[in-house]
Design a protein around this motif. Sequence first.
Motif, PDB file in Angstrom:
ATOM      1  N   PHE A 152       0.813  -1.220   0.000  1.00 32.60           N
ATOM      2  CA  PHE A 152       0.000   0.000   0.000  1.00 32.60           C
ATOM      3  C   PHE A 152       0.846   1.269   0.000  1.00 32.60           C
ATOM      4  CE2 PHE A 152      -3.730  -2.480   1.229  1.00 32.60           C
ATOM      5  CZ  PHE A 152      -4.781  -1.715   0.710  1.00 32.60           C
ATOM      6  N   THR A 153       2.104   1.175   0.394  1.00 29.75           N
ATOM      7  CA  THR A 153       2.863   2.400   0.708  1.00 29.75           C
ATOM      8  C   THR A 153       4.016   2.689  -0.245  1.00 29.75           C
ATOM      9  OG1 THR A 153       4.425   1.211   2.135  1.00 29.75           O
ATOM     10  CG2 THR A 153       2.392   2.016   3.181  1.00 29.75           C
ATOM     11  N   GLY A 154       4.206   1.859  -1.219  1.00 28.86           N
ATOM     12  CA  GLY A 154       5.369   2.043  -2.093  1.00 28.86           C
ATOM     13  C   GLY A 154       6.618   1.422  -1.479  1.00 28.86           C
ATOM     14  N   ALA A 155       6.409   0.417  -0.642  1.00 34.42           N
ATOM     15  CA  ALA A 155       7.521  -0.201   0.080  1.00 34.42           C
ATOM     16  C   ALA A 155       8.505  -0.912  -0.856  1.00 34.42           C
ATOM     17  CB  ALA A 155       6.985  -1.192   1.101  1.00 34.42           C
ATOM     18  N   MET A 156       7.982  -1.442  -1.957  1.00 38.02           N
ATOM     19  CA  MET A 156       8.864  -2.164  -2.872  1.00 38.02           C
ATOM     20  C   MET A 156       9.952  -1.241  -3.418  1.00 38.02           C
ATOM     21  SD  MET A 156       8.549  -5.227  -2.946  1.00 38.02           S
ATOM     22  CE  MET A 156       8.037  -6.719  -3.647  1.00 38.02           C
ATOM     23  N   THR A 157       9.598   0.003  -3.669  1.00 41.62           N
ATOM     24  CA  THR A 157      10.586   0.981  -4.140  1.00 41.62           C
ATOM     25  C   THR A 157      11.686   1.135  -3.095  1.00 41.62           C
ATOM     26  OG1 THR A 157       8.676   2.129  -5.009  1.00 41.62           O
ATOM     27  CG2 THR A 157      10.779   3.316  -5.110  1.00 41.62           C
ATOM     28  N   ASP A 158      11.268   1.230  -1.818  1.00 39.64           N
ATOM     29  CA  ASP A 158      12.253   1.389  -0.750  1.00 39.64           C
ATOM     30  C   ASP A 158      13.144   0.158  -0.615  1.00 39.64           C
ATOM     31  OD1 ASP A 158      11.053   3.762  -0.381  1.00 39.64           O
ATOM     32  OD2 ASP A 158      10.538   3.487   1.743  1.00 39.64           O
ATOM     33  N   ILE A 159      12.539  -1.018  -0.790  1.00 37.76           N
ATOM     34  CA  ILE A 159      13.337  -2.243  -0.716  1.00 37.76           C
ATOM     35  C   ILE A 159      14.409  -2.191  -1.820  1.00 37.76           C
ATOM     36  CG2 ILE A 159      13.288  -4.754  -1.162  1.00 37.76           C
ATOM     37  CD1 ILE A 159      11.876  -4.624   1.345  1.00 37.76           C
ATOM     38  N   ASN A 160      13.988  -1.807  -3.005  1.00 35.98           N
ATOM     39  CA  ASN A 160      14.941  -1.755  -4.118  1.00 35.98           C
ATOM     40  C   ASN A 160      15.998  -0.667  -3.917  1.00 35.98           C
ATOM     41  OD1 ASN A 160      13.757  -3.868  -5.493  1.00 35.98           O
ATOM     42  ND2 ASN A 160      12.233  -2.529  -6.458  1.00 35.98           N
ATOM     43  N   ASP A 161      15.586   0.458  -3.320  1.00 34.21           N
ATOM     44  CA  ASP A 161      16.548   1.557  -3.093  1.00 34.21           C
ATOM     45  C   ASP A 161      17.323   1.386  -1.787  1.00 34.21           C
ATOM     46  OD1 ASP A 161      15.416   2.573  -5.338  1.00 34.21           O
ATOM     47  OD2 ASP A 161      14.274   4.158  -4.321  1.00 34.21           O
ATOM     48  N   ARG A 162      17.042   0.346  -1.047  1.00 31.51           N
ATOM     49  CA  ARG A 162      17.655   0.119   0.273  1.00 31.51           C
ATOM     50  C   ARG A 162      17.534   1.359   1.171  1.00 31.51           C
ATOM     51  NH1 ARG A 162      19.997  -4.775  -0.197  1.00 31.51           N
ATOM     52  NH2 ARG A 162      20.889  -4.706   1.888  1.00 31.51           N
ATOM     53  N   THR A 163      16.302   1.820   1.263  1.00 26.62           N
ATOM     54  CA  THR A 163      16.017   3.021   2.051  1.00 26.62           C
ATOM     55  C   THR A 163      14.878   2.737   3.010  1.00 26.62           C
ATOM     56  OG1 THR A 163      16.540   4.371   0.143  1.00 26.62           O
ATOM     57  CG2 THR A 163      15.301   5.451   1.880  1.00 26.62           C
ATOM     58  N   MET A 164      14.944   3.358   4.192  1.00 28.85           N
ATOM     59  CA  MET A 164      13.819   3.246   5.120  1.00 28.85           C
ATOM     60  C   MET A 164      13.113   4.576   5.206  1.00 28.85           C
ATOM     61  SD  MET A 164      15.562   1.071   8.049  1.00 28.85           S
ATOM     62  CE  MET A 164      14.569   1.996   9.122  1.00 28.85           C
ATOM     63  N   ARG A 165      11.820   4.539   5.013  1.00 32.43           N
ATOM     64  CA  ARG A 165      11.015   5.751   5.148  1.00 32.43           C
ATOM     65  C   ARG A 165       9.870   5.471   6.090  1.00 32.43           C
ATOM     66  NH1 ARG A 165       9.288   7.871  -0.592  1.00 32.43           N
ATOM     67  NH2 ARG A 165       9.522   5.651  -1.044  1.00 32.43           N
ATOM     68  N   MET A 166       9.652   6.396   7.018  1.00 36.41           N
ATOM     69  CA  MET A 166       8.526   6.262   7.940  1.00 36.41           C
ATOM     70  C   MET A 166       7.235   6.444   7.166  1.00 36.41           C
ATOM     71  SD  MET A 166       7.705   5.798  11.010  1.00 36.41           S
ATOM     72  CE  MET A 166       8.784   6.281  12.353  1.00 36.41           C
ATOM     73  N   ILE A 167       6.219   5.719   7.555  1.00 36.40           N
ATOM     74  CA  ILE A 167       4.887   5.927   6.975  1.00 36.40           C
ATOM     75  C   ILE A 167       4.293   7.179   7.638  1.00 36.40           C
ATOM     76  CG2 ILE A 167       2.551   4.980   6.827  1.00 36.40           C
ATOM     77  CD1 ILE A 167       3.860   2.167   6.904  1.00 36.40           C
ATOM     78  N   GLY A 168       3.795   8.102   6.837  1.00 36.10           N
ATOM     79  CA  GLY A 168       3.179   9.310   7.392  1.00 36.10           C
ATOM     80  C   GLY A 168       4.228  10.328   7.815  1.00 36.10           C
ATOM     81  N   ASP A 169       3.832  11.248   8.686  1.00 38.22           N
ATOM     82  CA  ASP A 169       4.752  12.302   9.110  1.00 38.22           C
ATOM     83  C   ASP A 169       5.699  11.759  10.188  1.00 38.22           C
ATOM     84  OD1 ASP A 169       5.685  15.092   9.466  1.00 38.22           O
ATOM     85  OD2 ASP A 169       4.787  14.795  11.459  1.00 38.22           O
ATOM     86  N   ALA A 170       6.989  11.767   9.862  1.00 35.50           N
ATOM     87  CA  ALA A 170       7.952  11.081  10.728  1.00 35.50           C
ATOM     88  C   ALA A 170       7.929  11.627  12.157  1.00 35.50           C
ATOM     89  CB  ALA A 170       9.350  11.183  10.129  1.00 35.50           C
ATOM     90  N   GLU A 171       7.918  12.957  12.268  1.00 34.80           N
ATOM     91  CA  GLU A 171       7.963  13.512  13.632  1.00 34.80           C
ATOM     92  C   GLU A 171       6.759  13.039  14.468  1.00 34.80           C
ATOM     93  OE1 GLU A 171       8.609  17.713  14.133  1.00 34.80           O
ATOM     94  OE2 GLU A 171       7.866  17.592  16.213  1.00 34.80           O
ATOM     95  N   THR A 172       5.572  13.109  13.856  1.00 35.92           N
ATOM     96  CA  THR A 172       4.372  12.654  14.579  1.00 35.92           C
ATOM     97  C   THR A 172       4.508  11.192  14.980  1.00 35.92           C
ATOM     98  OG1 THR A 172       3.137  14.072  13.093  1.00 35.92           O
ATOM     99  CG2 THR A 172       1.845  12.545  14.436  1.00 35.92           C
ATOM    100  N   ARG A 173       5.019  10.374  14.073  1.00 30.88           N
ATOM    101  CA  ARG A 173       5.113   8.941  14.335  1.00 30.88           C
ATOM    102  C   ARG A 173       6.166   8.631  15.398  1.00 30.88           C
ATOM    103  NH1 ARG A 173       3.220   5.408  10.908  1.00 30.88           N
ATOM    104  NH2 ARG A 173       2.638   4.389  12.836  1.00 30.88           N
ATOM    105  N   TYR A 174       7.249   9.426  15.447  1.00 26.62           N
ATOM    106  CA  TYR A 174       8.247   9.215  16.515  1.00 26.62           C
ATOM    107  C   TYR A 174       7.676   9.663  17.852  1.00 26.62           C
ATOM    108  CZ  TYR A 174      11.917   8.473  12.967  1.00 26.62           C
ATOM    109  OH  TYR A 174      12.675   7.996  11.946  1.00 26.62           O
ATOM    110  N   ARG A 175       6.880  10.723  17.826  1.00 20.50           N
ATOM    111  CA  ARG A 175       6.276  11.171  19.094  1.00 20.50           C
ATOM    112  C   ARG A 175       5.265  10.152  19.609  1.00 20.50           C
ATOM    113  NH1 ARG A 175       7.742  16.044  20.879  1.00 20.50           N
ATOM    114  NH2 ARG A 175       8.437  17.567  19.336  1.00 20.50           N
ATOM    115  N   GLU A 176       4.516   9.557  18.684  1.00 19.99           N
ATOM    116  CA  GLU A 176       3.548   8.512  19.072  1.00 19.99           C
ATOM    117  C   GLU A 176       4.253   7.389  19.809  1.00 19.99           C
ATOM    118  OE1 GLU A 176       0.450   8.347  15.311  1.00 19.99           O
ATOM    119  OE2 GLU A 176       1.815   6.689  15.623  1.00 19.99           O
ATOM    120  N   ASP A 177       5.406   7.012  19.323  1.00 20.48           N
ATOM    121  CA  ASP A 177       6.171   5.924  19.927  1.00 20.48           C
ATOM    122  C   ASP A 177       7.668   6.145  19.663  1.00 20.48           C
ATOM    123  OD1 ASP A 177       7.294   3.679  20.930  1.00 20.48           O
ATOM    124  OD2 ASP A 177       6.257   2.266  19.610  1.00 20.48           O
TER     125      ASP A 177
END
Length: 421
Positions: A152-177
């Motif tokens: 759903f998130t375009g994860a395959m692109t990240d797997i191919n680019d060997r990159t990690m991207r947070m789903i949604g707004d990173a700052e909000t997601r780090y604050r959540e947990d």
Amino acid sequence: MTQPTIISRGEHGISRDQIDSNALKVLYRLHNAGFQAYLVGGGVRDLLLGLEPKDFDIATDATPEDVRNLFRNCRLIGRRFRLAHIHFGREIIEVATFRGEHSPRNKNGVLDNSGRILRDNVYGTLEEDVWRRDFKVNALYYNIADFSVVDFTGAMTDINDRTMRMIGDAETRYREDPVRMLRAVRFAAKLDFSIHKDSETPIYELSTVLSEIPAARLFDESIKLFHSGTAVKCFELLRHYGLFQVLFPQTEAALKQDPESEVFIVKVLQSTDARIMDGNNVNPAFVFAALLWQPLLNQTQRFLSDGLPVNLAMQKAIDKVLPAQLRMTSMPKRLSLIMKDIWFLQDRLANHSGKRAIAAFTHQRFRAAYDFLCLRSAAGEDVAKHCVFWTDLQKLSPQKQEKALQGKKSFMSRFKKAKKV
Ligand code: ATP
Ligand code: MG
């Protein structure tokens, strides 16, 4: 509605024989009972990368109670996040029900006023479940119904680019947990991925938010970092992002004061990585004892300057250093006892004969303390002669060891002569 990309069975490299047989059993039983069942998270990610997954997590639309009704060997765990654990001997397969969106009216999902998730038991659909996961590469679903992968998130692109991207707004997601910051480091190290700039930048600012996480959870996450098989890289990244100073404030202070003390830590982490690589067991107490070694030496030195004898100085230093660390990363008592044993034995191992030496050699923690001693030696501490002595001693027969430790002065010279022959 977002449309997912479906990667059909012929278009990805995952085959069923790479999936743990118990995980397959659970997937099939759920599927045959009419539920949706997906392999998700690290299992899918690692298989796509050609790595061996650490565990196989399953996501389903069955509720935890449904799952319990399907499996005799099932236990429901967790309040903050209710999960089903299916037991197969020592192996546990974790089954999570799809989580839905939080709404202020729904009491099953609760955020505190800093945006932290306190409870997450609102059930939902696969599409909703995707967005509560942390990194895109962790949000791929392998469907047991048709063996496709749902993205759903375009994860395959990240797997191919060997990159990690947070789903949604990173700052909000780090604050959540905030633990997600530690997960970012762990996966970046383990997978050798880079963290996308947008997901990386907030970490520098938010590292201190980690201190709001319960100390028991931070201990668990620290162990995962140091036992990941890439502990050296994790250590470097943790320091780089300012996370290490939050987890190990005394160690960071000692490192600032004496940058050379990093050598010992790196040696210990290298040896931990090597042991994991070779399939040998590792004890978390060992790494923690090493991380606190320099702070402990500094503190002991202060008490020695006050005129206290060595043993008492070290005892008092431990009483200061250990509780301060446990406030950040609490650990079971049996582990802190092992740490103390390793530390106290260091001084004992400076004796090559007599009561103290015998006590050290026959101590339950001799092996750990000896390894610790030799790593100190390798890191340049002035203990090489002790490491050599105990190394040589272990090569002797039990009778000769006993004689040696009983303090025959001429033992070492005789032993050396014997070795020459
Ligand atoms: P590994 O098992 O190799 O450590 P993993 O990605 O499988 O990595 P787990 O802790 O097993 O990590 O969690 C399984 C999945 O659950 C993750 O892939 C992710 O989708 C989700 N998850 C776990 N912890 C979090 C979290 N703190 N925030 C959001 N999603 C999480
Ligand atoms: Mg996992």
